[in-house]
Design an enzyme around this catalytic site. Structure first.
Site, PDB file in Angstrom:
ATOM      1  N   TYR A 123       0.860  -1.101  -0.005  1.00 28.48           N
ATOM      2  CA  TYR A 123      -0.008   0.210   0.138  1.00 28.48           C
ATOM      3  C   TYR A 123       0.739   1.460   0.082  1.00 28.48           C
ATOM      4  CZ  TYR A 123      -4.102  -3.177   0.459  1.00 28.48           C
ATOM      5  OH  TYR A 123      -4.804  -4.012   0.425  1.00 28.48           O
ATOM      6  N   PHE A 410     -10.712  -4.216  11.360  1.00 28.87           N
ATOM      7  CA  PHE A 410     -11.775  -4.091  10.588  1.00 28.87           C
ATOM      8  C   PHE A 410     -11.852  -4.608   9.457  1.00 28.87           C
ATOM      9  CE2 PHE A 410      -9.282  -0.149  10.311  1.00 28.87           C
ATOM     10  CZ  PHE A 410      -9.189   0.174   9.216  1.00 28.87           C
TER      11      PHE A 410
END
Length: 410
Positions: A123, A410
């Site tokens: 990322y 999450f």
């Protein structure tokens, strides 16, 4: 190859999620977790790529508010459920999803995007910087003792059924959010996430248990945990696996740690996700017997650079011009003047003034929550000081008294 990138339709969720499961090894999520994930999925923020009738890539986002230095809760896209089918790798599918997603985040007016990375190397090229760390502890509870503060003995501990204790635990969590950068405020349904207890995820341990800490009848802390019983020829060697542990004051915090270290028939306490400045490190008698390991956790991406830098407070006055590189979100590229007063209030505007520091948006993401030092990044060659003295000034301002932390994935 002809593919279509589009928003997920609710009727397609099962097929979309099965693509995600397959990309992560093909092991199906437990039904309880799958049901909650489907409930929490924001379909309008979830995208996929279809090759004919097949889903070959997925990505989603949750609408979060994340605590930043100073205690503000800033709107952020919680990027999640990102996958590309192994049959369709190296074709630009991930890049196209990241492009669409960040454009959508910007259109929604969210200054930040955050994620946890299965592979951190992925990322950085999209402007995400590792901004928080998590600490894992494996404590030898046969040898480690605690020195506890005054008032610890006055804390009442009691067992509670996890599902019946959810509201009380959530009440404690809500009071702690603003004080820890990186912590997301819970929206509806999220309080259930840490209480789900599928048999398939217990790794030989017990059902989840919960103990509440009370003072004058008010819940001021809680711990969730499992026990994995183990015996050898010398006797019991069980392990306590701590899930969540939180408290509103030092006495309750110490009482909960003293409890988990003293559970009968156990000799080890494991806690896999704690902040790196956890107070327990100052309670234990021997930190060397705590088996400390540290890894990256939350990655931060500044989507609207000016708004993001204005949303947080600063530890010291600062007046610095950044020369920012951001190839993936070029609207952030260029020179920005960040000014903060003695109270921490900030403005960040475009400027033509000479730059003081040069860096990419990735470094600003890493430093944003106060957990990574601009000075340390400069020593790695990732920040360049163009005007002497400004590196130290900016690094002091970006610091946080409290280490940023993501208490729950999450």
């Amino acid at each position: 190859m002809t593919t279509e990138l589009r928003v997920l339709r609710p009727s397609e969720w099962n097929q979309w999620f099965e693509c995600l499961e397959l990309a992560f090894g093909g092991v199906a999520e437990p039904p309880e977790e799958r049901e909650l994930v489907e409930e929490l999925t924001e379909h309008e923020r979830s995208i996929g790529i279809w090759d004919g009738s097949d889903v070959v890539a997925t990505s989603g986002a949750f609408s979060f508010r994340v605590a930043v230095p100073g205690g503000a809760l800033v709107p952020a896209a919680g990027v999640t459920m990102v996958s590309v089918a192994s049959t369709h790798r190296r074709r630009g599918l991930l890049t196209s999803m990241m492009r669409r997603q960040l454009d959508d985040v910007r259109a929604l007016g969210e200054p930040l995007a955050v994620l946890t990375a299965s592979e951190p190397v992925i990322y950085g090229r999209f402007g995400y910087g590792a901004a928080t760390r998590q600490m894992s502890l494996t404590i030898d509870s046969d040898r480690v003792r605690l020195t506890v503060p005054d008032g610890t003995d006055a804390v009442r501990l009691r067992h509670a059924k996890p599902d019946e204790a959810t509201a009380a635990c959530e009440g404690v969590y809500d009071q702690l959010v603003a004080g820890r950068p990186g912590t997301p405020a819970h929206g509806p349904g999220w309080e259930r996430k840490s209480m789900i207890d599928p048999v398939s995820t217990r790794e030989g341990g017990s059902a989840q248990q919960c103990v509440l800490a009370e003072v004058d009848g008010e819940v001021v802390g809680y711990v969730t945990y499992r026990i994995k019983p183990t015996w050898d020829m010398s006797g019991p060697k069980g392990t306590v696996r701590v899930g969540d542990l939180a408290a509103l004051d030092p006495a309750a915090y110490a009482a909960l740690w003293r409890f988990v270290l003293g559970i009968d028939l156990t000799s080890t306490v494991e806690a896999r996700n704690r902040p790196v400045d956890d107070a327990v490190l100052h309670l234990v008698s021997d930190v060397r017997r705590c088996g400390i390991q540290i890894r990256d956790s939350l990655h931060v991406r500044l989507v609207e650079l000016g708004a993001a830098l204005e949303a947080r407070a600063y530890q010291a006055p600062v007046d610095v011009v950044f020369e920012v590189e951001d190839a993936f979100c070029p609207w952030n590229a260029g020179r920005w003047r960040l000014t903060a007063d003695a109270k921490g209030a900030a403005t960040c505007r475009r400027t033509e003034d000479p730059a003081d520091l040069a860096l990419s948006v990735r470094e600003l993401g890493s430093a944003y929550l106060g957990g990574e030092s601009l000075t340390a990044l400069a020593k790695a060659g990732r920040v360049r000081e163009l005007r002497p003295g400004t590196l130290a000034e900016a690094s002091r301002a970006f610091a946080s008294d409290v280490a940023p932390w993501l208490p729950q994935g999450f």
